[in-house]
Enzyme design. Structure first.
Site, PDB file in Angstrom:
ATOM      1  N   HIS A 295       0.882  -1.167   0.000  1.00  0.00           N
ATOM      2  CA  HIS A 295       0.000   0.000   0.000  1.00  0.00           C
ATOM      3  C   HIS A 295       0.919   1.216   0.000  1.00  0.00           C
ATOM      4  O   HIS A 295       2.080   1.116   0.416  1.00  0.00           O
ATOM      5  CB  HIS A 295      -0.887   0.011   1.245  1.00  0.00           C
TER       6      HIS A 295
ATOM      7  N   ASP B 152       2.386   1.613   3.248  1.00  0.00           N
ATOM      8  CA  ASP B 152       3.362   0.575   3.629  1.00  0.00           C
ATOM      9  C   ASP B 152       4.743   1.026   3.146  1.00  0.00           C
ATOM     10  O   ASP B 152       5.752   0.805   3.807  1.00  0.00           O
ATOM     11  CB  ASP B 152       3.080  -0.771   2.934  1.00  0.00           C
TER      12      ASP B 152
END
Ligand code: XUL
Ligand code: MN
Length: 346
Positions: free
Chosen positions: A51, A54
């Site tokens: 993501h 992330d």
């Protein structure tokens, strides 16, 4: 049957989850990003999926220059470990601005936030060296039918995708359909919906799909048929293999855990379509069971891969001739048993 290349494996940092559920707290300690990178190395995986946050934690509090700087540092770390970034997905379901949806929010200002954040995810993907942007449209749907205009929502989704496709002419969007959770009903519940929406964009050739086994099962569909359907269009650009026991919350069980035959048929579909030939990865979107102890933190991933590889052997050793003879004779009774016998090893 076209020969598939050697499969390459991938997982995301969120797949080392800590066991929290709506009724109780974490059951395992959180691990650092470095630990997760090492874990993927140890497993012999080839790629990590991300993501946007992330890749760059607390992304909303950082300047665009800082975000790109951190993305570059991450790229260096990935290169150092010999891992590649498979995709980047904008996380459009956590921030207060996305409470009532991202691209289909009723508030124009909040829709702008979603598009700007998606463009930033595209920039991060550029730095990480991947052209694949995954759109899990978590909050694009309704809790109650009357709160949104579903017809207008299709236009808004297309508008958002067009903005992304224009922002960078090299990227590809892979829509990850899911019929429900967190929404009551999602606007893009199946691969058919994803591919239909792709046709409305200004660059249909750059809009494809990602199939997650559990999501297809939640839609009441067979994930193997979803794979074949997407691949008939050359549009299966990523895959989240896992398993799901019936129509309930998204379980993200290890691949094959709930229904080995459904898993086998997914592998057969991948093999007959030579999935991976275009560089696509086998990603496992699986989570440890809540009961999993910290010392078994990697088991859901290694077990999923073991099951996958054993089912590849099963697909390649499937008694095709005998099966074809039974099909020609319309003897599906014995065809059924042939499949069971093959899976049971006799
Ligand atoms: C949610 C889900 C996500 C996506 C990535 O059900 O599968 O983890 O795969 O955003
Ligand atoms: Mn997924």
């Amino acid at each position: 049957m076209a020969k598939a290349p050697k499969y390459r494996f991938c997982a995301g940092p969120w797949n080392f989850s800590e066991g929290r559920d709506p009724y109780g707290p974490e059951t395992r300690p959180a691990q650092t990003f470095d630990w997760k990178l090492q874990a993927l190395k140890e497993l012999g995986f080839d790629a990590m999926m991300f993501h946007d946050d992330d890749a760059v934690p607390e992304i909303d509090s950082k300047s665009p220059a800082q975000v790109l700087k951190e993305a570059k540092e991450l790229k260096k770390r990935l290169d150092g470990e010999g891992l590649v970034a498979e995709m980047v997905a904008p996380r459009l379901w956590f921030h207060p601005n996305t409470v009532d949806g991202a691209y289909t929010n009723n508030d124009k200002r909040l829709r702008r936030y979603a598009i700007d954040r998606s463009k930033q995810a595209i920039d991060i993907a550029g730095v990480l060296g991947t052209d694949l942007i995954v759109l899990w449209l978590a909050r694009e749907g309704s809790y109650l039918r009357e709160s949104k205009n579903a017809r207008r929502s299709v236009d808004l989704l297309v508008e958002a995708m067009d903005a992304m496709l224009t922002h960078n002419k090299k990227i590809r969007l892979a829509i990850e359909p899911k019929p429900n959770e967190p929404m009551d009903h999602a606007y893009i519940p199946t691969i058919g919906h994803a591919l239909a929406v792709a046709q409305l964009t200004t660059a249909p050739a750059r809009v494809g799909a990602l199939i997650e086994s559990a999501h297809a099962i939640l839609a009441g569909l067979d994930p193997a048929d979803e794979i074949d359907f997407a691949m008939a269009f050359g549009k299966l650009w990523s895959l989240h293999l896992n398993d799901q026991n019936g129509l309930k919350f998204d379980q993200d069980k290890p691949f094959g855990s709930a229904n080995l035959r459904v898993a086998f048929n997914q592998v057969r579909a991948l093999e007959r379509n030579a999935y991976g030939r275009g560089g696509e990865f086998i990603c496992f979107d699986v989570h440890p069971f809540r009961t999993t102890k910290p010392e078994h933190y990697l088991k859901h991933l290694s077990n999923s891969r073991d099951t996958f590889l054993r089912l590849v052997d099963k697909a390649r050793s499937y008694p095709e001739k005998a099966a074809q003879a039974l099909i020609a004779d319309r003897n599906y009774q014995d065809l059924d048993q042939l499949v069971l016998n093959h899976l049971m090893g006799s």
